[in-house]
Design an enzyme around this catalytic site. Structure first.
Site, PDB file in Angstrom:
ATOM      1  N   GLU A 104      53.040  22.824  29.515  1.00 30.86           N
ATOM      2  CA  GLU A 104      53.124  22.961  30.978  1.00 30.86           C
ATOM      3  C   GLU A 104      51.738  23.185  31.586  1.00 30.86           C
ATOM      4  OE1 GLU A 104      55.788  22.362  32.771  1.00 30.86           O
ATOM      5  OE2 GLU A 104      56.876  21.933  30.931  1.00 30.86           O
ATOM      6  N   ASP A 150      51.102  16.888  26.239  1.00 36.50           N
ATOM      7  CA  ASP A 150      51.286  17.159  24.804  1.00 36.50           C
ATOM      8  C   ASP A 150      49.935  17.289  24.100  1.00 36.50           C
ATOM      9  OD1 ASP A 150      54.000  17.179  24.953  1.00 36.50           O
ATOM     10  OD2 ASP A 150      54.330  15.240  23.986  1.00 36.50           O
TER      11      ASP A 150
HETATM   12 ZN   LIG Z   1      55.966  17.882  30.674  1.00 36.73          ZN
END
Ligand SMILES: [Zn+2]
Length: 410
Positions: free
Chosen positions: A276, A357
């Site tokens: 996030e 990621d």
């Molecule tokens: Zn995401």
């Protein structure tokens, strides 16, 4: 010619959406009997089959929803529904701004009634059957009424402002209307988490302890200042787990669903949060706002042109021309034509997921994020084998196999 173009576009859009949903169902069903190799150790066959059945059930309901939506749009436009509602609003409220607001209110209310059966079916039949629904009927209707009242309380003044701008600011009104709309949307991004979300859920500060210290250490390491770490009682409504960020600038909050904290270990939670933070570090929110701002300027310019074109109204089944009617008609009809943009937006979103990621891997560890994702796929019954074309059109997140493979290769 607009009538013919509109009907052709509606048939085409509806056809493509039904075709995609059908492909998706078939693809998922065809891969039901075997867990993909990469997930064989972590996900039992039983969970994989539950995900397949859940996905098929949702795709089937999705098809019904598409058909209902298309028919309702035809009823409102060529079927004379909007004109009838406009006349009804005139009988109830005379004319002028009040009539316009009553008209838009009637359209919004009727449309939400039409949406209600599918929403209820999704919640009380599908989510229920797969063990996700935690809502009672009373809570469901309470939510609906609250949404309606809040929507009216916030939406009516906003629509009134746009109608005033259309009426009073001359030929270039659409530029002002766009600027107002953009400002309003940004303001809602700030106000929603603080003032509206608490009307539906409880937000408690994350308790002090090992987990909180870990998270604070991660925030420190990433140079991220937040306005608070909260745990939301998502389990009141659904067993699905999630985590998100809200707000921007100094008012950034990090919100964890209690369902997520209950299922993931400390390493996994840290990796999910780092993902996030990756969205934030890459300015994904602002990139998205930029795209939306540019796209909506084009739509407002188009509306600025159409509002003075008698054929826009006549060809779409309406005889009363005016600002409120133009706004409503435009909002209803434009998705039929903007549908081809959805794969582009989904593509951008998936690119952002990969970037987030990669950030999470740099700040934590790839295997933590992999186990977190696998648990979330399993517990949310997300399919591991979506139809590739369906996924390209709709999915905001990369398919599980691609995403995990990319993480494992780092
Ligand atoms: Zn995401």
């Amino acid at each position: 010619m607009l009538t013919e173009i509109f009907v052709a576009a509606l048939v085409l859009t509806t056809g493509v959406r039904l075709w995609l949903a059908t492909r998706h169902r078939a693809h998922v069903a065809a891969h039901r009997s075997e867990v993909p190799v990469a997930f064989r150790e972590a996900i039992p066959l039983e969970a994989h089959q539950k995900a397949a059945d859940y996905t098929v059930a949702r795709a089937s309901l999705g098809r019904t929803d598409v058909v209902i939506g298309a028919l309702w749009l035809l009823v409102l436009t060529l079927g004379g529904g909007l004109q009838w509602m406009f006349d009804l609003a005139g009988r109830l409220a005379g004319d002028g701004m009040v009539r316009d607001l009553v008209f838009i209110g009637i359209v919004a209310f009727a449309s939400s009634l039409i949406d209600l059966p599918v929403l209820m079916w999704r919640t009380f039949v599908i989510e229920q059957r797969f063990g996700f629904n935690k809502m009672t009927l009373g809570m469901f209707f309470g939510d609906q009424i609250k949404h309606g009242l809040i929507g009216a309380a916030i939406g009516a003044p906003a629509v009134a402002a746009v109608l005033w701008i259309m009426d009073s600011l001359g030929a270039a009104w659409w530029v002002y209307a766009w600027a107002f709309w953009l400002t309003f949307s940004l303001a809602m991004m700030v106000l929603y988490p603080t003032f509206i979300a608490p009307l539906f859920n409880k937000f408690e500060p994350m308790p002090a302890g090992e987990l909180r210290s870990r998270i604070e250490a991660l925030l420190e390491r990433c140079g991220f200042r937040s306005d608070g770490l909260f745990v939301m009682d998502g389990s009141r409504r659904s067993a699905h787990g999630n985590a998100y960020f809200t707000g921007f600038g100094k008012g950034k909050r990090i919100v964890f669903f209690d369902t997520l904290l209950n299922r993931l270990g400390g390493d996994e939670i840290e990796a999910v949060l780092a993902h996030e933070l990756g969205h934030y570090k890459h300015h994904h929110i602002w990139k998205r706002v930029g795209w939306i701002a540019a796209g909506s300027l084009a739509f407002f310019a188009l509306l600025g042109w159409l509002v003075d074109a008698p054929w826009f109204f006549e060809q779409l089944g309406v005889s009363s021309q005016g600002d409120a009617m133009a706004l409503t008609l435009f909002a209803l009809v434009i998705p039929v034509f903007s549908f081809p943009l959805s794969p582009i937006l989904s593509l951008m979103s998936r690119k952002h997921e990969f970037e987030a990621d990669a950030y999470a891997v740099a700040q934590t560890r790839a295997d933590w994020l992999v186990t977190a994702l696998v648990k979330l796929y399993r517990d949310n019954a997300s399919t591991l084998t979506p139809d590739p074309l369906y996924s390209q059109f709709y999915d905001s997140h990369p398919p599980a196999a691609l995403r995990v493979a990319r993480l494992q290769s780092t």
